[in-house]
Structure formats: C-alpha cells, structure tokens
Design a protein around this motif. Structure first.
Motif, short mmCIF file in Angstrom:
data_model
loop_
_atom_site.label_atom_id
_atom_site.label_comp_id
_atom_site.label_asym_id
_atom_site.label_seq_id
_atom_site.Cartn_x
_atom_site.Cartn_y
_atom_site.Cartn_z
N GLU A 1 -68.52 53.38 13.36
CA GLU A 1 -69.05 53.87 12.09
C GLU A 1 -67.89 54.20 11.16
OE1 GLU A 1 -72.09 53.69 11.52
OE2 GLU A 1 -73.08 53.76 13.46
N VAL B 1 -77.55 54.16 4.23
CA VAL B 1 -77.29 55.55 3.87
C VAL B 1 -77.81 55.82 2.46
CG1 VAL B 1 -75.51 57.31 3.56
CG2 VAL B 1 -75.24 55.56 5.34
N TRP C 1 -69.29 57.95 6.74
CA TRP C 1 -70.65 58.14 7.26
C TRP C 1 -70.65 59.23 8.33
CZ3 TRP C 1 -75.29 58.97 6.77
CH2 TRP C 1 -76.27 58.75 7.74
N ALA D 1 -73.45 51.57 5.96
CA ALA D 1 -72.33 52.13 6.73
C ALA D 1 -71.79 51.03 7.63
CB ALA D 1 -72.80 53.34 7.54
#
Length: 162
Positions: free
Chosen positions: A87, A149, A91, A79
C-alpha cells in the motif's frame, strides 16, 4: 478475471523511473511556488492534487501528489503504489489518521479519507476504467485489491481558496 485480461499483461516502466517521474513532478510543484503540477480532471482524464496526511508513525505532516477524480462533493483516488506491491504510505497514513488536507488548482480543502466499499467502490472503479482502459490489467499486477480512496469534505469544514 477473463483470459483476455491475463493475456494482455501491461508493461510498466521500471519502478525507479516511476519514482523519478513523481519526484520531478513534486519538484516542479515546489519550485514553481505551487503554480505548476496540479490540474483539474476532465471528462477524459484524471486530475492531480496535493494530499497532506499525518504520518502514522512519526505524527509529522507528509505530502504527496496523486491522481484523482471527482464524485459530487467528494474526490477519490486509487491506492495503487505505482501498481507495485504494498500500500502507498499516504493510504496507510490516512487509515491511521483519516483527517487530511488537499490542495487543488482552485484552493485547499479539509477532507476525511476512507475506503469505498460495495456498490460505491464498483461505481467509482468503473468510472476510472472509463478513463484508463487498462485499469483491470494493471490492477491484476498486484496480489491484493487496490483500494478506492474517497476524500470527503470534513464535517464543518469550509472550502478555503488560496
């Protein structure tokens, strides 16, 4: 971080260029009817997938093309928001609504997103570093840790070709 990594501050293209490159990529994907723009990872490079999430504020479907690697039945990504601050929206959307869909070269999968932690995060980060040798230097450009992630197959979901 070692002094060696501090001294080697990587140069990134301007933010507008990164955004333009990904916009062109998405455009090629759309114009080609999904035939161009996605590829499988190889031993020495990452692949690309199309991730469709549910917007955290709007509830609408949002799609983005991101880089990924495979870890058994799981897929994973970073991310990183083009190594810029903050971010990426995808995400943030996954954190609010973990169930998502990915389109790969060989079909579609229903997945559930989560952040890797502890030893799993270290192992996956190290694998990405094997491919991207400047990974730690790029990550150091951000003031916060870059999430790894994991996109796991959704329980009870089957792989859908197409």
């Amino acid at each position: 971080m070692s002094d060696e990594n501090r001294a080697e501050k990587p140069k990134l293209p301007p933010r507008w260029f990164i955004r333009l490159a990904w916009s062109v990529h998405r455009g090629l994907y759309r114009i080609s009817g999904s035939r161009v723009g996605l590829w499988r990872p190889r031993a020495d490079r990452w692949g690309t997938l199309r991730l469709t999430t549910t917007g955290r504020r709007t509830g609408q479907r949002r799609s983005v093309i991101i880089a990924y690697l495979e870890d058994g039945p799981n897929l994973y990504s970073l991310a990183m928001n083009g190594w810029g601050e903050g971010e990426p929206a995808w995400w943030l959307n996954l954190q609010a609504h973990p169930d998502a869909t990915v389109n790969l070269v060989d079909g579609q999968r229903l997945v559930r997103g989560r952040a890797a932690t502890g030893d799993e995060r270290s192992r996956l980060w190290a694998r990405w570093r094997d491919i991207e040798t400047n990974l730690d230097a790029h990550a150091a450009l951000r003031s916060s840790e870059t999430a790894v992630v994991v996109l796991e197959p959704r329980p009870g979901a089957e792989h859908h070709a197409g």
